[in-house]
Scaffold this active site. Structure first.
Site, PDB file in Angstrom:
ATOM      1  N   TYR A  30      48.003  42.435  45.587  1.00  0.00           N
ATOM      2  CA  TYR A  30      48.014  43.427  44.508  1.00  0.00           C
ATOM      3  C   TYR A  30      49.476  43.827  44.287  1.00  0.00           C
ATOM      4  O   TYR A  30      49.877  44.962  44.513  1.00  0.00           O
ATOM      5  CB  TYR A  30      47.168  44.653  44.872  1.00  0.00           C
ATOM      6  CG  TYR A  30      45.673  44.398  44.944  1.00  0.00           C
ATOM      7  CD1 TYR A  30      45.121  43.198  44.504  1.00  0.00           C
ATOM      8  CD2 TYR A  30      44.808  45.372  45.439  1.00  0.00           C
ATOM      9  CE1 TYR A  30      43.755  42.969  44.572  1.00  0.00           C
ATOM     10  CE2 TYR A  30      43.429  45.153  45.502  1.00  0.00           C
ATOM     11  CZ  TYR A  30      42.916  43.945  45.066  1.00  0.00           C
ATOM     12  OH  TYR A  30      41.560  43.716  45.131  1.00  0.00           O
ATOM     13  N   ARG A  79      53.531  28.663  39.184  1.00  0.00           N
ATOM     14  CA  ARG A  79      52.364  29.347  38.639  1.00  0.00           C
ATOM     15  C   ARG A  79      51.104  28.514  38.884  1.00  0.00           C
ATOM     16  O   ARG A  79      51.048  27.345  38.539  1.00  0.00           O
ATOM     17  CB  ARG A  79      52.537  29.594  37.135  1.00  0.00           C
ATOM     18  CG  ARG A  79      51.347  30.332  36.546  1.00  0.00           C
ATOM     19  CD  ARG A  79      51.623  30.904  35.173  1.00  0.00           C
ATOM     20  NE  ARG A  79      51.866  29.879  34.180  1.00  0.00           N
ATOM     21  CZ  ARG A  79      52.105  30.137  32.889  1.00  0.00           C
ATOM     22  NH1 ARG A  79      52.174  31.392  32.470  1.00  0.00           N
ATOM     23  NH2 ARG A  79      52.300  29.164  32.043  1.00  0.00           N
ATOM     24  N   SER A  80      50.115  29.169  39.496  1.00  0.00           N
ATOM     25  CA  SER A  80      48.814  28.500  39.672  1.00  0.00           C
ATOM     26  C   SER A  80      47.840  29.078  38.660  1.00  0.00           C
ATOM     27  O   SER A  80      47.511  28.448  37.668  1.00  0.00           O
ATOM     28  CB  SER A  80      48.302  28.679  41.096  1.00  0.00           C
ATOM     29  OG  SER A  80      49.068  27.880  41.984  1.00  0.00           O
ATOM     30  N   GLY A  81      47.371  30.321  38.894  1.00  0.00           N
ATOM     31  CA  GLY A  81      46.442  30.942  37.935  1.00  0.00           C
ATOM     32  C   GLY A  81      47.116  31.976  37.042  1.00  0.00           C
ATOM     33  O   GLY A  81      46.509  32.483  36.104  1.00  0.00           O
ATOM     34  N   HIS A 115      47.886  35.093  37.725  1.00  0.00           N
ATOM     35  CA  HIS A 115      47.326  36.447  37.833  1.00  0.00           C
ATOM     36  C   HIS A 115      48.227  37.436  38.565  1.00  0.00           C
ATOM     37  O   HIS A 115      47.814  38.546  38.861  1.00  0.00           O
ATOM     38  CB  HIS A 115      45.967  36.398  38.554  1.00  0.00           C
ATOM     39  CG  HIS A 115      44.852  35.979  37.646  1.00  0.00           C
ATOM     40  ND1 HIS A 115      44.951  34.919  36.801  1.00  0.00           N
ATOM     41  CD2 HIS A 115      43.607  36.491  37.454  1.00  0.00           C
ATOM     42  CE1 HIS A 115      43.818  34.780  36.133  1.00  0.00           C
ATOM     43  NE2 HIS A 115      42.990  35.731  36.497  1.00  0.00           N
ATOM     44  N   GLY A 170      48.173  31.281  44.323  1.00  0.00           N
ATOM     45  CA  GLY A 170      48.654  32.615  44.642  1.00  0.00           C
ATOM     46  C   GLY A 170      47.687  33.346  45.544  1.00  0.00           C
ATOM     47  O   GLY A 170      48.084  34.015  46.504  1.00  0.00           O
ATOM     48  N   HIS A 171      46.405  33.185  45.248  1.00  0.00           N
ATOM     49  CA  HIS A 171      45.372  33.936  45.973  1.00  0.00           C
ATOM     50  C   HIS A 171      45.329  33.552  47.452  1.00  0.00           C
ATOM     51  O   HIS A 171      45.359  34.418  48.333  1.00  0.00           O
ATOM     52  CB  HIS A 171      44.029  33.651  45.307  1.00  0.00           C
ATOM     53  CG  HIS A 171      42.889  34.440  45.852  1.00  0.00           C
ATOM     54  ND1 HIS A 171      42.755  35.789  45.638  1.00  0.00           N
ATOM     55  CD2 HIS A 171      41.812  34.071  46.600  1.00  0.00           C
ATOM     56  CE1 HIS A 171      41.652  36.221  46.235  1.00  0.00           C
ATOM     57  NE2 HIS A 171      41.060  35.194  46.818  1.00  0.00           N
TER      58      HIS A 171
HETATM   59  P1  FDA Z   1      50.103  33.308  40.065  1.00  0.00           P
HETATM   60  O1  FDA Z   1      50.046  31.919  39.581  1.00  0.00           O
HETATM   61  O2  FDA Z   1      50.632  34.358  39.145  1.00  0.00           O
HETATM   62  O3  FDA Z   1      50.786  33.368  41.458  1.00  0.00           O
HETATM   63  C1  FDA Z   1      50.941  34.551  42.226  1.00  0.00           C
HETATM   64  C2  FDA Z   1      52.159  34.407  43.148  1.00  0.00           C
HETATM   65  O4  FDA Z   1      51.990  33.299  44.020  1.00  0.00           O
HETATM   66  C3  FDA Z   1      53.453  34.140  42.387  1.00  0.00           C
HETATM   67  O5  FDA Z   1      54.532  34.718  43.083  1.00  0.00           O
HETATM   68  C4  FDA Z   1      53.572  32.630  42.418  1.00  0.00           C
HETATM   69  O6  FDA Z   1      54.879  32.146  42.263  1.00  0.00           O
HETATM   70  C5  FDA Z   1      52.995  32.296  43.795  1.00  0.00           C
HETATM   71  N1  FDA Z   1      52.343  30.993  43.797  1.00  0.00           N
HETATM   72  C6  FDA Z   1      51.312  30.608  42.997  1.00  0.00           C
HETATM   73  N2  FDA Z   1      50.932  29.368  43.314  1.00  0.00           N
HETATM   74  C7  FDA Z   1      51.720  28.956  44.317  1.00  0.00           C
HETATM   75  C8  FDA Z   1      51.804  27.729  45.052  1.00  0.00           C
HETATM   76  N3  FDA Z   1      50.986  26.720  44.795  1.00  0.00           N
HETATM   77  N4  FDA Z   1      52.757  27.610  46.008  1.00  0.00           N
HETATM   78  C9  FDA Z   1      53.590  28.650  46.261  1.00  0.00           C
HETATM   79  N5  FDA Z   1      53.558  29.825  45.611  1.00  0.00           N
HETATM   80  C10 FDA Z   1      52.629  29.986  44.636  1.00  0.00           C
HETATM   81  N6  FDA Z   1      42.708  39.471  44.854  1.00  0.00           N
HETATM   82  C11 FDA Z   1      41.791  39.505  45.851  1.00  0.00           C
HETATM   83  O7  FDA Z   1      42.132  39.403  47.023  1.00  0.00           O
HETATM   84  N7  FDA Z   1      40.459  39.601  45.569  1.00  0.00           N
HETATM   85  C12 FDA Z   1      40.001  39.683  44.286  1.00  0.00           C
HETATM   86  O8  FDA Z   1      38.795  39.772  44.068  1.00  0.00           O
HETATM   87  C13 FDA Z   1      40.955  39.668  43.222  1.00  0.00           C
HETATM   88  N8  FDA Z   1      40.562  39.796  41.921  1.00  0.00           N
HETATM   89  C14 FDA Z   1      41.492  39.771  40.902  1.00  0.00           C
HETATM   90  C15 FDA Z   1      41.079  39.891  39.581  1.00  0.00           C
HETATM   91  C16 FDA Z   1      42.010  39.861  38.540  1.00  0.00           C
HETATM   92  C17 FDA Z   1      41.533  39.980  37.119  1.00  0.00           C
HETATM   93  C18 FDA Z   1      43.384  39.726  38.836  1.00  0.00           C
HETATM   94  C19 FDA Z   1      44.423  39.716  37.721  1.00  0.00           C
HETATM   95  C20 FDA Z   1      43.806  39.598  40.162  1.00  0.00           C
HETATM   96  C21 FDA Z   1      42.875  39.633  41.205  1.00  0.00           C
HETATM   97  N9  FDA Z   1      43.264  39.542  42.545  1.00  0.00           N
HETATM   98  C22 FDA Z   1      42.327  39.556  43.542  1.00  0.00           C
HETATM   99  C23 FDA Z   1      44.682  39.404  42.891  1.00  0.00           C
HETATM  100  C24 FDA Z   1      45.044  37.928  43.066  1.00  0.00           C
HETATM  101  O9  FDA Z   1      44.564  37.490  44.320  1.00  0.00           O
HETATM  102  C25 FDA Z   1      46.574  37.741  43.025  1.00  0.00           C
HETATM  103  O10 FDA Z   1      47.080  38.211  41.811  1.00  0.00           O
HETATM  104  C26 FDA Z   1      46.954  36.288  43.253  1.00  0.00           C
HETATM  105  O11 FDA Z   1      48.283  36.201  43.676  1.00  0.00           O
HETATM  106  C27 FDA Z   1      46.774  35.472  41.988  1.00  0.00           C
HETATM  107  O12 FDA Z   1      46.989  34.106  42.214  1.00  0.00           O
HETATM  108  P2  FDA Z   1      47.305  33.170  40.960  1.00  0.00           P
HETATM  109  O13 FDA Z   1      47.538  31.808  41.457  1.00  0.00           O
HETATM  110  O14 FDA Z   1      46.285  33.389  39.903  1.00  0.00           O
HETATM  111  O15 FDA Z   1      48.613  33.843  40.403  1.00  0.00           O
END
Ligand code: FDA
Length: 513
Positions: free
Chosen positions: A454, A85-87, A89, A158-159
């Site tokens: 998404y 988990r990073s963010g 989302h 994740g992003h």
């Molecule tokens: P999270 O931590 O939940 O990780 C998402 C996935 O990636 C999971 O499967 C996780 O295991 C994996 N992962 C995370 N970190 C990793 C690492 N370091 N190494 C390997 N795997 C890893 N998208 C977009 O393109 N443009 C936008 O403007 C937005 N805006 C937006 C707004 C809001 C409110 C939300 C909830 C979501 C978006 N998104 C988006 C979608 C967003 O890009 C997508 O949900 C990302 O995967 C989120 O990354 P996180 O690290 O926050 O999520």
């Protein structure tokens, strides 16, 4: 407890042995007996719709790369699945829920951002959120920007591994188009950079999702030249103010206008005071123009005079302010970009999202059918977001990165619905699926494409146990088109035992079922 007490103790002992600095163990390892456990588990679990019977046996919050190596090593020998988990989302919660015994590696402490303004690059750790990345870059220079997503609380990990669309994408491409190096820890705990991981794996993690291939600790990105002033506006029109014709026309220009211009549409059905409480569709044209207001007005007059944009609708701001004001009211302090709490920011806790790509403009009849359906959905109809493509996004071929949605896509649709009570989940999910079904004839086909970031488990999930290629292809082709097969090859080479996995991870061919 997800594991038996003895294996749990063995796992803890393994971690304690292998984490480098034993005095920081309590900062790194959180078991259900620690008061920190629930706070850490829940703080970045953004979508409460998603629950599983199991809770993570342990949450690990590494302070350095060696802690990550220890977490991977111990999870592997104790046969525990990891969720990275990073963010937090992930739309379907795959970074913090699982229905098999698991641990979470939560990267909140790995968030350093190191900026080199001279060479216009930055190394960013995966646990940073986008808001702090933009903030730190702007602190160093107001003439440099990063091409990544709009919401400041999204995590880098994740992003970046899943694509990364932003208001700068038509000018600079998406996030993965601007990544030039990365540091990844593989299933054997080995640390790689671009050179040692090789171009195939480096290709895969730029859009194919990190989870399938390893844990990406940090990313090196290009910093992009941006003028000191950009222009933003947000103009809303209802159906009674000609919104249908405007959306119809928009479809013909959105992907073709100047690359400096992103004209994004948010569509919402609401009761209108002017119509004495009757519902109508509000269409907001939310825009970033990389340049000054006069230039923008000239371009809008030429390509989209029907919108009737005037100078008073627009404000010139710095790029960092444009990021801030896409979430916060004008005048908010830039410090708001450093806040990681999405719940406070967006004010919702349960949600569902789906996505589509549009290759041919939807007819007036098709749009009117959509409005009718949105207006019929009662108190909480889904919101739609139409995001324009074209520009620099189309300069890359479909296979240059795993993200395949390039030339030929006019725009992307995101369907979204947020709600406050668990009991409303079934009816709200049914509402969003109904609109998605209606759109079938207007959107891309064979496959009906979707955006990996998404995440949508309606598209299909891996079967439990042995992840089969055929099963994974059902959802994989929608996200990755023909790149799916290359992702499978990379997975087979670098993680043949399928250590890094979740419900939508790329399967290795060895576990072909
Ligand atoms: P999270 O931590 O939940 O990780 C998402 C996935 O990636 C999971 O499967 C996780 O295991 C994996 N992962 C995370 N970190 C990793 C690492 N370091 N190494 C390997 N795997 C890893 N998208 C977009 O393109 N443009 C936008 O403007 C937005 N805006 C937006 C707004 C809001 C409110 C939300 C909830 C979501 C978006 N998104 C988006 C979608 C967003 O890009 C997508 O949900 C990302 O995967 C989120 O990354 P996180 O690290 O926050 O999520």
């Amino acid at each position: 407890w997800a594991t038996s007490a003895s294996s749990h103790d063995d796992f803890l002992e393994c971690l304690s042995h292998h984490t480098v600095n034993s005095s920081s163990i309590s900062q790194v390892i959180h078991t259900p007996n620690n008061s920190s456990y629930s706070t850490i588990l829940n703080s970045f679990s953004t979508n409460l719709r998603l629950t599983s019977k199991l809770k993570p046996s342990i949450i690990i919050t590494p302070l350095n790369e060696s802690d990550v190596q220890a977490a991977i090593y111990c999870s592997k020998i104790h046969d525990l699945q990891i969720r990275i988990r990073s963010g937090g989302h992930d739309y379907e919660g795959l970074s913090y829920i699982s229905d098999t015994p698991f641990v979470i590696i939560d990267l909140r402490n790995l968030r350093s951002i190191s900026i080199d303004t001279e060479n216009k690059t930055a190394w960013i750790q995966s646990g940073a959120i986008l808001g702090e990345v933009y903030y730190r870059v702007a602190e160093k220079s107001k003439k440099l920007a990063v091409a990544a997503g709009v919401c400041p609380t999204v995590g880098v990990g994740g992003h970046f591994s899943g694509g990364g669309y932003s208001m700068l994408s038509r000018k600079f491409g998406i996030a993965v188009d601007n990544i030039i190096d990365a540091k990844l820890i593989d299933a054997n705990g080995k640390i790689h950079d671009r050179e040692s991981m090789g171009e195939d794996l480096f290709w895969a993690i730029r859009g194919g999702g990190g989870t399938s291939f390893g844990l990406i600790v940090s990313w090196k990105v290009k910093l992009l030249d941006i003028p000191e002033k950009v222009t933003i506006f947000n103009v809303t029109r209802t159906l009674e103010q000609n919104a249908t014709q405007l959306v119809y026309k928009w479809q013909h220009i959105a992907d073709k206008v100047d690359n400096n211009l992103v004209l994004r549409l948010s569509l919402t059905s609401r009761k209108s005071p002017v119509l004495r409480g009757k519902r109508t569709v509000y269409v907001s044209f939310t825009t970033l123009y990389v340049g000054g207001v006069n230039e923008l007005l000239r371009k809008m007059k030429k390509s989209f005079p029907e919108l009737g944009l005037v100078k008073e609708d627009c404000i010139e701001v710095s790029w960092i302010e444009s990021v801030l004001y896409s979430w916060f009211p004008v005048g908010t302090s830039l410090d708001a970009l450093l806040d990681r709490k999405i719940k406070d920011l967006a004010g919702y806790v349960y949600f569902k999202r789906k996505s589509d790509y549009v290759k041919h403009p939807i007819s007036i009849d098709g749009l009117e059918g959509l409005w009718k359906l949105m207006n019929q959905q009662g108190q909480s109809p889904p919101d739609l977001m139409f995001t324009p493509y074209g520009g620099k996004i189309s300069d890359f071929s479909e296979s240059e990165t795993p993200f395949p949605h390039r030339a030929g896509n006019i725009y992307q649709i995101q369907y979204g619905l947020n709600w406050q009570k668990r009991k409303d989940s079934p009816k709200n999910i049914a509402r969003i699926r109904k609109i998605y079904r209606y759109m079938t004839k207007y959107v891309s086909k064979s496959p009906r494409a979707a955006y990996f970031n998404y995440r949508d488990l309606d598209l299909g999930v891996n079967n439990k146990g042995n992840t089969s290629y055929a099963q994974a292809k059902m959802w994989g082709e929608k996200y990755f088109k023909n790149n799916f097969d290359r992702l499978v090859k990379v997975k087979t080479k670098f993680d043949p035992t399928n250590f890094f996995r979740n419900e939508q991870s790329i399967p290795p061919l060895l576990s072909y079922a």
